[in-house]
Scaffold this motif. Sequence first.
Motif, PDB file in Angstrom:
ATOM      1  N   TYR A  48      40.284  32.421  36.097  1.00  0.00           N
ATOM      2  CA  TYR A  48      39.648  33.593  36.715  1.00  0.00           C
ATOM      3  C   TYR A  48      40.679  34.281  37.610  1.00  0.00           C
ATOM      4  O   TYR A  48      41.445  33.615  38.330  1.00  0.00           O
ATOM      5  CB  TYR A  48      38.417  33.165  37.513  1.00  0.00           C
ATOM      6  CG  TYR A  48      37.309  32.690  36.603  1.00  0.00           C
ATOM      7  CD1 TYR A  48      36.309  33.556  36.171  1.00  0.00           C
ATOM      8  CD2 TYR A  48      37.299  31.373  36.138  1.00  0.00           C
ATOM      9  CE1 TYR A  48      35.312  33.118  35.323  1.00  0.00           C
ATOM     10  CE2 TYR A  48      36.299  30.928  35.283  1.00  0.00           C
ATOM     11  CZ  TYR A  48      35.313  31.805  34.870  1.00  0.00           C
ATOM     12  OH  TYR A  48      34.329  31.374  34.008  1.00  0.00           O
ATOM     13  N   THR A  49      40.703  35.599  37.545  1.00  0.00           N
ATOM     14  CA  THR A  49      41.739  36.375  38.231  1.00  0.00           C
ATOM     15  C   THR A  49      41.102  37.586  38.923  1.00  0.00           C
ATOM     16  O   THR A  49      39.884  37.817  38.791  1.00  0.00           O
ATOM     17  CB  THR A  49      42.766  36.889  37.202  1.00  0.00           C
ATOM     18  OG1 THR A  49      42.124  37.894  36.387  1.00  0.00           O
ATOM     19  CG2 THR A  49      43.290  35.764  36.315  1.00  0.00           C
ATOM     20  N   PRO A  50      41.897  38.382  39.615  1.00  0.00           N
ATOM     21  CA  PRO A  50      41.346  39.596  40.237  1.00  0.00           C
ATOM     22  C   PRO A  50      40.628  40.508  39.241  1.00  0.00           C
ATOM     23  O   PRO A  50      39.727  41.270  39.631  1.00  0.00           O
ATOM     24  CB  PRO A  50      42.590  40.278  40.812  1.00  0.00           C
ATOM     25  CG  PRO A  50      43.521  39.152  41.114  1.00  0.00           C
ATOM     26  CD  PRO A  50      43.304  38.156  39.996  1.00  0.00           C
ATOM     27  N   ASP A  52      38.435  39.722  37.186  1.00  0.00           N
ATOM     28  CA  ASP A  52      37.023  39.332  37.081  1.00  0.00           C
ATOM     29  C   ASP A  52      36.173  39.852  38.238  1.00  0.00           C
ATOM     30  O   ASP A  52      34.955  39.817  38.167  1.00  0.00           O
ATOM     31  CB  ASP A  52      36.916  37.806  37.014  1.00  0.00           C
ATOM     32  CG  ASP A  52      37.515  37.258  35.740  1.00  0.00           C
ATOM     33  OD1 ASP A  52      37.012  37.614  34.665  1.00  0.00           O
ATOM     34  OD2 ASP A  52      38.501  36.502  35.822  1.00  0.00           O
ATOM     35  N   VAL A  53      36.800  40.272  39.306  1.00  0.00           N
ATOM     36  CA  VAL A  53      36.038  40.785  40.451  1.00  0.00           C
ATOM     37  C   VAL A  53      36.437  42.222  40.761  1.00  0.00           C
ATOM     38  O   VAL A  53      36.258  42.705  41.885  1.00  0.00           O
ATOM     39  CB  VAL A  53      36.235  39.884  41.695  1.00  0.00           C
ATOM     40  CG1 VAL A  53      35.654  38.511  41.445  1.00  0.00           C
ATOM     41  CG2 VAL A  53      37.706  39.769  42.065  1.00  0.00           C
ATOM     42  N   GLU A  54      36.963  42.898  39.724  1.00  0.00           N
ATOM     43  CA  GLU A  54      37.494  44.249  39.915  1.00  0.00           C
ATOM     44  C   GLU A  54      36.444  45.197  40.487  1.00  0.00           C
ATOM     45  O   GLU A  54      36.744  46.023  41.353  1.00  0.00           O
ATOM     46  CB  GLU A  54      38.003  44.773  38.571  1.00  0.00           C
ATOM     47  CG  GLU A  54      38.595  46.171  38.633  1.00  0.00           C
ATOM     48  CD  GLU A  54      38.962  46.676  37.250  1.00  0.00           C
ATOM     49  OE1 GLU A  54      39.548  47.753  37.157  1.00  0.00           O
ATOM     50  OE2 GLU A  54      38.619  45.984  36.252  1.00  0.00           O
ATOM     51  N   SER A 407      36.483  33.530  46.102  1.00  0.00           N
ATOM     52  CA  SER A 407      37.114  32.890  44.950  1.00  0.00           C
ATOM     53  C   SER A 407      36.807  33.721  43.706  1.00  0.00           C
ATOM     54  O   SER A 407      35.664  34.113  43.473  1.00  0.00           O
ATOM     55  CB  SER A 407      36.546  31.479  44.786  1.00  0.00           C
ATOM     56  OG  SER A 407      36.575  31.067  43.444  1.00  0.00           O
ATOM     57  N   TYR A 408      37.831  34.000  42.918  1.00  0.00           N
ATOM     58  CA  TYR A 408      37.596  34.784  41.699  1.00  0.00           C
ATOM     59  C   TYR A 408      36.514  34.119  40.845  1.00  0.00           C
ATOM     60  O   TYR A 408      35.630  34.767  40.296  1.00  0.00           O
ATOM     61  CB  TYR A 408      38.879  34.921  40.879  1.00  0.00           C
ATOM     62  CG  TYR A 408      40.064  35.467  41.635  1.00  0.00           C
ATOM     63  CD1 TYR A 408      39.957  36.631  42.390  1.00  0.00           C
ATOM     64  CD2 TYR A 408      41.300  34.821  41.577  1.00  0.00           C
ATOM     65  CE1 TYR A 408      41.056  37.136  43.081  1.00  0.00           C
ATOM     66  CE2 TYR A 408      42.400  35.316  42.255  1.00  0.00           C
ATOM     67  CZ  TYR A 408      42.279  36.470  43.014  1.00  0.00           C
ATOM     68  OH  TYR A 408      43.350  36.965  43.686  1.00  0.00           O
ATOM     69  N   TYR A 409      36.632  32.792  40.727  1.00  0.00           N
ATOM     70  CA  TYR A 409      35.682  32.062  39.885  1.00  0.00           C
ATOM     71  C   TYR A 409      34.273  32.114  40.467  1.00  0.00           C
ATOM     72  O   TYR A 409      33.299  32.433  39.765  1.00  0.00           O
ATOM     73  CB  TYR A 409      36.152  30.618  39.733  1.00  0.00           C
ATOM     74  CG  TYR A 409      35.219  29.736  38.933  1.00  0.00           C
ATOM     75  CD1 TYR A 409      34.433  30.263  37.904  1.00  0.00           C
ATOM     76  CD2 TYR A 409      35.136  28.378  39.190  1.00  0.00           C
ATOM     77  CE1 TYR A 409      33.583  29.458  37.164  1.00  0.00           C
ATOM     78  CE2 TYR A 409      34.291  27.561  38.463  1.00  0.00           C
ATOM     79  CZ  TYR A 409      33.510  28.109  37.460  1.00  0.00           C
ATOM     80  OH  TYR A 409      32.669  27.304  36.737  1.00  0.00           O
ATOM     81  N   LYS A 412      32.745  35.629  40.187  1.00  0.00           N
ATOM     82  CA  LYS A 412      32.394  35.987  38.810  1.00  0.00           C
ATOM     83  C   LYS A 412      31.187  35.154  38.343  1.00  0.00           C
ATOM     84  O   LYS A 412      30.261  35.677  37.703  1.00  0.00           O
ATOM     85  CB  LYS A 412      33.580  35.717  37.879  1.00  0.00           C
ATOM     86  CG  LYS A 412      33.317  36.022  36.400  1.00  0.00           C
ATOM     87  CD  LYS A 412      33.093  37.506  36.168  1.00  0.00           C
ATOM     88  CE  LYS A 412      33.242  37.910  34.705  1.00  0.00           C
ATOM     89  NZ  LYS A 412      32.313  37.265  33.811  1.00  0.00           N
TER      90      LYS A 412
END
Length: 566
Positions: A48-50, A52-54, A407-409, A412
């Motif tokens: 999970y990265t940025p 995923d929370v754009e 947390s990205y994870y 998301k």
Amino acid sequence: MFDEDRFNEFLAARDDWEANTLDEWLEGHPERKEVFETLSGYERQRLYTPEDVEDLDYESDLGFPGEPPFTRGAYPTMYRGRHWTHRQIAGFETAEETNERYKYLLEQGQTGLSTDFDHPTLTGYDSDDDHSEGEVGRIGVAIDTLDDFEDLFEDIPLDEVSTSMTINSPAPILLAFYVALADQRGVDREKLRGTIQNSIFKEFIAQKTFALPPRPNIKLVEDVIEYCTEEVPNWYWANVSGYHTREAGGTAAQEAAFTIAAGMGYIESGIERGLDPDDFAPRMSFFYVSQTDFFEEIAKFRAVRRIWARIMEDRYGAESDAARRMRYHVQTAGESLTAKQPMVNIARTTIQALAAVLGGCQSLHTNGYDEALSIPSEDAMRIALRTQQVIAHESGVADTIDPLGGSYYVEKATRDMEERVLEYLAEIEELGDGSMREGMLRGIETGYFEQEIVDSSYEWEKRKAEGDLKKVGVNCFTEGGDDTEIELFQADPETEERQKERLQRVKEGRDDELVEERIDALREAVENGENVMPYLVDAAKAYATEGEMMGVLREKYGTYEDPGVF
């Protein structure tokens, strides 16, 4: 909150990592399996990265603790102010034995009481009824009259300790016993704190300890809402439960969605009685399970708070934070405990309890390691309580609010859970032609909820049988530990006879004419469609039995036969 140029640089870097680092690594080091899934069967991404929370908006999607939508916590300081209530369930044999367990747990540092009732009490039969044979005091405490409540709460100050009672169809009667006891002791009703589960929808969906048909039983729920709002203002009139939906094999999203839909149904019931959601909604709490899939549970807890806050404001016009704030009790997962290598259950319970705390629960019950084998022993309950105390006082996780937020994870997963829950809510609303209350009733009558849970349960069991879901000590790492000697709770074989004798003494000592008069008044109130709570309290004070009061309700409302879904 994103800088577009920086974000595009990140996307390029990610593409480069995948092409030049990941792909090469995978050629020599393949992953353990092709698809990774949560306990509920939802696919997990590799990373999970940025990205995923754009589209996450901090203020509207997360906000600050204690402010809508409460994603990061129900209260501004959370556990920095006070820890969650350590509320271990107790209930076995007779009122005297359960009272002793209450006192033991309070001496060990427990901060709230919670009561389990035996099957006859849950279904509204007295201990001397033929339906009760062999079940008295077995899975919880046997309660027949106010006399039992007098012993159950002996030496326990009702105005100082909050009490939870896990009962549904006969919930109005058990609440009547509690109010009658408070009146008897001269305790101001406004000082009573605690909750009656009174979550009848889930009885038809999952637990199956119903006693009356759904529609008249909802009328009784409305009576309790109205009575508590006017007479016992600090008492929680319902603890809307999703626990049994999950334990029956439902997914995390089903647990969350069916529970929220039930809560909406109760809110609509209160509104139909002419009550303002800002007045009665603050006295409704929720009850969820915490399973072993750590992050799935945390995401669920964060998502349900956010969904509830938005629903209460947008759909029901609630204005106060108290009405929009979801508060909930959590119990670790009884389903997850194993009879094989039972001490491993302490590890499972610790992970589940930690997820509940990091998810922001208000109270918590941790299961005993021996509960796959028997009612928990005192030793098992002490270790379970100590587990909570280690998390609270040693781990440091209670010292900051929502430590996994951002947390990205986690963000998301929270968003994904929210979307799955909203899809279910839309289906239930459609069942009810726009009414969630009617949608819940029709969903029960048509078998919709049961079919959803049965289908999920089948997939879950299939994954276990195929070994995709690992169970330490059961389908992997099975060597050793089976010979562990643990002290199991030993039920007294004489309990049923002792409880019958006790009930007989109460019947012989009471004023039969007064009992008959108050039972007749209850019958008349039911026939006239009045709120039955004042009549139940009067009958309780005359030492009418639970079975006698439920008899009137069965006589007027009938019984219910589950259609069954396979």
